[in-house]
Write an enzyme that holds these catalytic residues in place. Structure first.
Site, short mmCIF file in Angstrom:
data_model
loop_
_atom_site.label_atom_id
_atom_site.label_comp_id
_atom_site.label_asym_id
_atom_site.label_seq_id
_atom_site.Cartn_x
_atom_site.Cartn_y
_atom_site.Cartn_z
N ASP B 231 36.29 71.03 55.36
CA ASP B 231 37.15 70.39 54.58
C ASP B 231 37.30 68.90 55.29
O ASP B 231 38.11 68.71 56.23
CB ASP B 231 38.47 70.83 54.10
CG ASP B 231 38.83 70.45 52.74
OD1 ASP B 231 38.91 69.21 52.33
OD2 ASP B 231 39.66 71.17 51.93
N HIS B 312 32.05 70.53 43.16
CA HIS B 312 33.13 69.58 43.58
C HIS B 312 32.70 68.36 44.35
O HIS B 312 33.21 67.22 44.36
CB HIS B 312 34.07 70.54 44.70
CG HIS B 312 35.26 69.82 45.29
ND1 HIS B 312 36.55 69.79 44.69
CD2 HIS B 312 35.23 69.25 46.40
CE1 HIS B 312 37.27 69.17 45.39
NE2 HIS B 312 36.62 68.65 46.35
#
Lengths: 395, 395
Positions: B231, B312
């Site tokens: 991330d 995403h």
């Protein structure tokens, strides 16, 4: 037995005819080898099952085991034997009323499977790749032990109420207490996920959970608590036979909120007097080094005690309990800025020891105004799992 | 300006006449030197105040700054400029309605005093002895900025409601947002104590607080979130002028609960397709290495996108926002076994960028069923404190 050993200890104090009359701060001079020899002789004479109490610890605590592999399997559980790891997570599970011994064994086998793989790196979770091994602990609450007539220590029982207790039932008790500790909160969080998945699949429900952490401390040094004091000085060696009963022991858990701001507002010497130790070194007020034995009989020339009558270290002194010691393991917690303090865990064969100490502390400890006990639990720490086996498989 | 740069970028894509028609998975072949030269030329032509957007990042992200001293004083605040430290704590404070600029400056001066000493080891708290330096951040909420007519970016505003939001007002907003990050939760907890003492003495009250942590990751590697995915890949360099406006920027904070069990129940390739990246390497589905640029136009022979329409990484692609990027900084949180996820922090000069991205994500992102936004805040990240000075002293 305690009386025998106490007599032996008293004999070793002959350089101070009447300890109560000692005039000035003085360090007891005890010959370590004599003490160990006396202890060994007594233990040998009384047989292996004897609880060996030690009234004095003249030297530094045994060095903690070095970092390295953490075996899950063994006679005793790693969560007691191994050095404290910096991140910890406690889980309390409740079991359905209909749970029988077979269902408990199934649950423990499922938990053991997770914990064994948490220890040897074998959990198939890429989020744990490279994570160092975790230590763990499983303990059975008194109610479940009674309900299933488990072979728990006869002394296993919830604690009595103490003055000042503000216990939250939703954070207290539980049928099965699990603890995992690791280097990082990341690891304990992921392990909690696995443990809960296994436990709920086996019918258990989560009663409470609690995260804790240690402050940075070089290996082998005693960690400090949020008051800034070292916490865990003069602990017995985890392998001390006095702590164990057939490779099991009893866990006492207390969640203790600490009013750090109010304590910090005391003058520095007031904090030291309340504790009975010096914040910087951890030395007792009667000594110069952390592992000096506190001399609770030492007095100032004016007749007052060097370690005040209300000092924490005096009221928790093993001298007041015939030398019996518990293995204390504290982690700090910090759930909100107004709810932070200490997760006090201690191991002892009979929780009545904790009750005696806490009764004194709750009544007279100078630290008590800064502390609030907000949760409590007791559990029978099961013997370890044999190689290839699971916790509790013999139940 | 954005249009000019987009044209330059499009010109660099001439090896693929119509990106939408690209038949097979293909990595865009962009000459790094051409891109940088084009960017430099555009920036030079448009003047120093121009916001330079970059539609493609052909190489790996700039290496994070090495560990070492963390200066509190400087043109920009350390909490944005410095690499992420593993333990973090966010505090949101509210100020009395009567607060004027002078009172705000007093509060910021008091906070600056703590934060400056947290950075250089000068806090007179023995519990912090030897603690490595902390980074910090202070940001002003939109309501306070408006009330005091502060020279905040015109774009500073609370975010609109997004589909699926389940925001807890008690965990959202705030007049002053403070963040401290350090190597250990011990340090951030103690610093929180000092910050709160200083802030409450200056009249502020605590609105909410939130702790977070990073998983273990070797220096310079992108941390993973609780879904197990990296991330923060493809972040701009914190020094990128596009992120700043007169040495200030805007913080967008979202507390995002993640249903890790449900996500883990997807097959591994389903998790990768939902994300658009591979869990193990972090590589986009159109590439082989983490920092390969995701090719959102690449298709399989059957005409379907390699990176699905709901992935995403596609919906958050800077290509869909004219190349505008935010600096994303995520920490995991784990407050209870059923409330764990991501503390999403991002920095950008105009929070409308977040609004555009989050609107797409909330509507179509394949991860959305596993995510719940439970808190939100926006703040003007003040310019740094000049040497010897305090944050906000020019207000």
């Amino acid at each position: 037995m305690k009386r025998v050993l106490s007599s032996a200890m008293a004999a070793m104090h002959t350089e101070r005819a009447n300890p109560q009359d000692t005039a000035a701060p003085a360090r007891p001079r005890i010959d370590r080898r004599s003490l160990l020899a006396a202890g060994a002789a007594l233990a040998a004479g009384a047989g292996a099952a004897t609880v060996l109490t030690r009234e004095d610890r003249p030297g530094p605590a045994a060095a903690p085991p070095p970092p390295g592999p953490v075996p899950f399997h063994g006679a005793r559980q790693s969560g007691v034997l191994h050095r404290q790891l910096p991140a910890t997570r406690l889980l309390a599970l409740d079991l359905p009323a209909a749970t029988d011994r077979a269902a408990l064994r199934t649950l423990l086998a499922a938990a053991s499977d997770v914990l064994a793989r948490a220890a040897d790196g074998g959990l198939a979770d890429p989020r744990l790749t490279g994570a160092p091994p975790a230590t763990s602990l499983a303990a059975i609450g008194p109610a479940l032990a009674a309900r299933l007539h488990l072979p728990a220590p006869a002394a296993l029982a919830e604690l009595p109420a103490f003055p000042g207790d503000r216990l939250d039932p939703a954070r207290s008790g539980g049928d099965l207490l699990l603890q995992v500790s690791a280097e990082q909160p990341w690891t304990t969080g992921i392990l909690t996920e696995h443990l809960l998945a296994a436990a709920t699949a086996a019918g258990a429900t989560l009663r409470w959970h609690q995260a804790g952490f240690l402050p940075p401390a070089p290996d082998g040094q005693t960690p400090r608590n949020l008051f800034g004091f070292k916490d865990g000085t003069a602990n017995p060696d985890p392998a001390d036979p006095a702590l164990w009963q057939q490779d099991g022991t009893v866990l006492v858990y207390r969640r203790i909120r600490m009013d750090t701001a109010a304590f910090a507002a005391l003058p520095a010497d007031g904090r030291d007097l309340a504790t009975g130790r010096r914040a910087d070194t951890g030395a007792p007020l009667t000594g110069t080094a952390e592992h000096d034995d506190p001399d609770i009989y030492a007095k100032h020339p004016d007749g007052s005690y060097v370690i005040p009558a209300t000092a924490h270290v005096r009221l928790s002194s093993p001298r007041l309990d015939g030398g019996a010691r518990m293995l204390r393991r504290g982690w700090s917690y910090d759930d909100t800025p107004t709810d932070r303090g200490l997760l006090f865990l201690a191991f002892m064969p009979d929780p009545a020891l904790f009750t005696r100490v806490q009764t004194r502390l709750a009544e007279r400890d100078a630290l008590t105004p800064f502390l609030t006990h907000t949760a409590s639990a007791v559990g029978w720490v099961l013997p370890g799992a044999r190689e290839g086996g699971a916790l509790g498989e013999g139940l």
